[in-house]
Design a protein around this motif. Structure first.
Motif, mmCIF file in Angstrom:
data_model
loop_
_atom_site.group_PDB
_atom_site.id
_atom_site.type_symbol
_atom_site.label_atom_id
_atom_site.label_comp_id
_atom_site.label_asym_id
_atom_site.label_seq_id
_atom_site.Cartn_x
_atom_site.Cartn_y
_atom_site.Cartn_z
ATOM 1 N N ARG A 144 0.859 -1.173 0.000
ATOM 2 C CA ARG A 144 0.000 0.000 0.000
ATOM 3 C C ARG A 144 0.893 1.220 0.000
ATOM 4 O O ARG A 144 1.882 1.285 0.732
ATOM 5 C CB ARG A 144 -0.874 -0.021 1.246
ATOM 6 N N LEU A 145 0.540 2.154 -0.831
ATOM 7 C CA LEU A 145 1.263 3.417 -0.914
ATOM 8 C C LEU A 145 0.291 4.507 -0.482
ATOM 9 O O LEU A 145 -0.829 4.571 -0.969
ATOM 10 C CB LEU A 145 1.731 3.654 -2.353
ATOM 11 N N PHE A 146 0.717 5.340 0.442
ATOM 12 C CA PHE A 146 -0.140 6.377 0.979
ATOM 13 C C PHE A 146 0.624 7.688 0.955
ATOM 14 O O PHE A 146 1.757 7.748 1.426
ATOM 15 C CB PHE A 146 -0.537 6.017 2.418
ATOM 16 N N THR A 147 0.020 8.709 0.375
ATOM 17 C CA THR A 147 0.621 10.043 0.414
ATOM 18 C C THR A 147 -0.438 11.034 0.884
ATOM 19 O O THR A 147 -1.635 10.839 0.677
ATOM 20 C CB THR A 147 1.154 10.486 -0.963
ATOM 21 N N ARG A 148 0.009 12.084 1.529
ATOM 22 C CA ARG A 148 -0.908 13.110 2.016
ATOM 23 C C ARG A 148 -0.446 14.454 1.465
ATOM 24 O O ARG A 148 0.718 14.820 1.594
ATOM 25 C CB ARG A 148 -0.899 13.133 3.538
ATOM 26 N N LEU A 149 -1.385 15.166 0.851
ATOM 27 C CA LEU A 149 -1.119 16.511 0.347
ATOM 28 C C LEU A 149 -1.728 17.519 1.307
ATOM 29 O O LEU A 149 -2.823 17.304 1.820
ATOM 30 C CB LEU A 149 -1.776 16.708 -1.024
ATOM 31 N N ALA A 150 -1.033 18.601 1.520
ATOM 32 C CA ALA A 150 -1.540 19.658 2.380
ATOM 33 C C ALA A 150 -1.432 20.980 1.630
ATOM 34 O O ALA A 150 -0.396 21.276 1.037
ATOM 35 C CB ALA A 150 -0.735 19.719 3.670
ATOM 36 N N PRO A 151 -2.508 21.778 1.642
ATOM 37 C CA PRO A 151 -2.391 23.107 1.034
ATOM 38 C C PRO A 151 -1.488 23.969 1.891
ATOM 39 O O PRO A 151 -1.478 23.867 3.111
ATOM 40 C CB PRO A 151 -3.834 23.636 1.024
ATOM 41 N N VAL A 152 -0.703 24.789 1.239
ATOM 42 C CA VAL A 152 0.193 25.706 1.942
ATOM 43 C C VAL A 152 -0.061 27.108 1.422
ATOM 44 O O VAL A 152 -0.539 27.285 0.296
ATOM 45 C CB VAL A 152 1.685 25.312 1.746
ATOM 46 N N PRO A 153 0.234 28.120 2.233
ATOM 47 C CA PRO A 153 0.016 29.485 1.756
ATOM 48 C C PRO A 153 0.932 29.795 0.575
ATOM 49 O O PRO A 153 2.036 29.252 0.480
ATOM 50 C CB PRO A 153 0.365 30.368 2.952
ATOM 51 N N PRO A 154 0.454 30.641 -0.320
ATOM 52 C CA PRO A 154 1.312 31.013 -1.448
ATOM 53 C C PRO A 154 2.510 31.799 -0.945
ATOM 54 O O PRO A 154 2.485 32.353 0.160
ATOM 55 C CB PRO A 154 0.409 31.876 -2.331
ATOM 56 N N PRO A 155 3.548 31.867 -1.748
ATOM 57 C CA PRO A 155 4.702 32.683 -1.346
ATOM 58 C C PRO A 155 4.259 34.119 -1.071
ATOM 59 O O PRO A 155 3.392 34.662 -1.754
ATOM 60 C CB PRO A 155 5.622 32.616 -2.565
ATOM 61 N N GLU A 156 4.862 34.725 -0.063
ATOM 62 C CA GLU A 156 4.449 36.078 0.342
ATOM 63 C C GLU A 156 4.549 37.085 -0.798
ATOM 64 O O GLU A 156 3.738 37.992 -0.911
ATOM 65 C CB GLU A 156 5.297 36.553 1.524
ATOM 66 N N ARG A 157 5.532 36.963 -1.632
ATOM 67 C CA ARG A 157 5.757 37.968 -2.675
ATOM 68 C C ARG A 157 4.819 37.833 -3.860
ATOM 69 O O ARG A 157 4.850 38.653 -4.763
ATOM 70 C CB ARG A 157 7.199 37.894 -3.159
ATOM 71 N N ILE A 158 3.970 36.797 -3.891
ATOM 72 C CA ILE A 158 3.074 36.643 -5.038
ATOM 73 C C ILE A 158 1.905 37.622 -4.969
ATOM 74 O O ILE A 158 1.394 38.053 -5.984
ATOM 75 C CB ILE A 158 2.580 35.190 -5.169
ATOM 76 N N ALA A 159 1.468 37.953 -3.763
ATOM 77 C CA ALA A 159 0.339 38.862 -3.610
ATOM 78 C C ALA A 159 0.823 40.304 -3.741
ATOM 79 O O ALA A 159 1.782 40.700 -3.090
ATOM 80 C CB ALA A 159 -0.324 38.657 -2.252
ATOM 81 N N PRO A 160 0.163 41.082 -4.597
ATOM 82 C CA PRO A 160 0.594 42.482 -4.744
ATOM 83 C C PRO A 160 0.267 43.296 -3.497
ATOM 84 O O PRO A 160 -0.690 43.021 -2.794
ATOM 85 C CB PRO A 160 -0.212 42.973 -5.948
ATOM 86 N N ILE A 161 1.072 44.272 -3.234
ATOM 87 C CA ILE A 161 0.850 45.180 -2.109
ATOM 88 C C ILE A 161 0.044 46.356 -2.641
ATOM 89 O O ILE A 161 0.416 46.976 -3.640
ATOM 90 C CB ILE A 161 2.185 45.660 -1.517
#
Length: 173
Positions: A144-161
């Protein structure tokens, strides 16, 4: 016949671990590429946005509205961000059941006949021997192969200021 220990040693665990790691690296690269493509699509897709609406109440109680002209902004600028994922866990589970059986069966049948008559005597002995030997081996394995994916926040610099510069003489008051 190999021993149970040898059967377990024959499982290519290092190869399975290496393939799992390379599979995760390939999948992670594909996930990252998808997130970057999504960010690019969000940056290129523009929608008109009205940033200001004024409600004006006159002395006679009538209400009117004025709005600033719509400005085209990207979906990224208004706060839509791509989702990024990372593998947080990976497990390989291997189980093996090995069953060996050996049986031996020997049958001996002896029968004797004797005839007695006038000056004549005879006998016969019959011996039947049968021998069976049976070996059996049964191997069952599961993995059996089991993997878990977790969402992570985008890199800080991707969102415009967003910086607001109000050059009106009254400062927008």
């Amino acid at each position: 016949m190999p021993s149970v220990g040898q059967e377990l040693l024959d499982v290519p665990l290092p190869e399975m671990v290496a393939k799992l790691a390379m599979g995760i690296a390939t999948a992670q690269a594909a996930l990252d590429e998808n997130s970057v493509n999504t960010a690019q699509l969000l940056a290129e897709t523009e929608v008109p946005v009205v940033f200001g609406v004024s409600q004006i109440i006159a002395e006679d109680g009538t209400v009117s509205f004025t709005q600033s002209p719509p400005i085209d902004v990207s979906l990224l600028q208004i706060g839509l961000l791509p989702t990024f994922y990372q593998f947080s866990e990976a497990t390989i589970e291997v189980s093996m059941d090995i069953k060996t059986t050996t049986s031996r069966q020997t049958n001996v049948n002896v029968s004797a006949k004797a005839k007695v008559g006038f000056a004549l005597w005879s006998s016969s002995v019959r011996v039947d021997i049968s021998h069976n030997r049976k070996f059996g081996k049964e191997v069952q394995g599961t993995s059996r192969l089991f993997t878990r994916l977790a969402p992570v926040p985008p890199p800080e610099r991707i969102a415009p200021i967003l910086t607001v510069v109000d050059n009106r003489p009254d400062g927008g008051a």
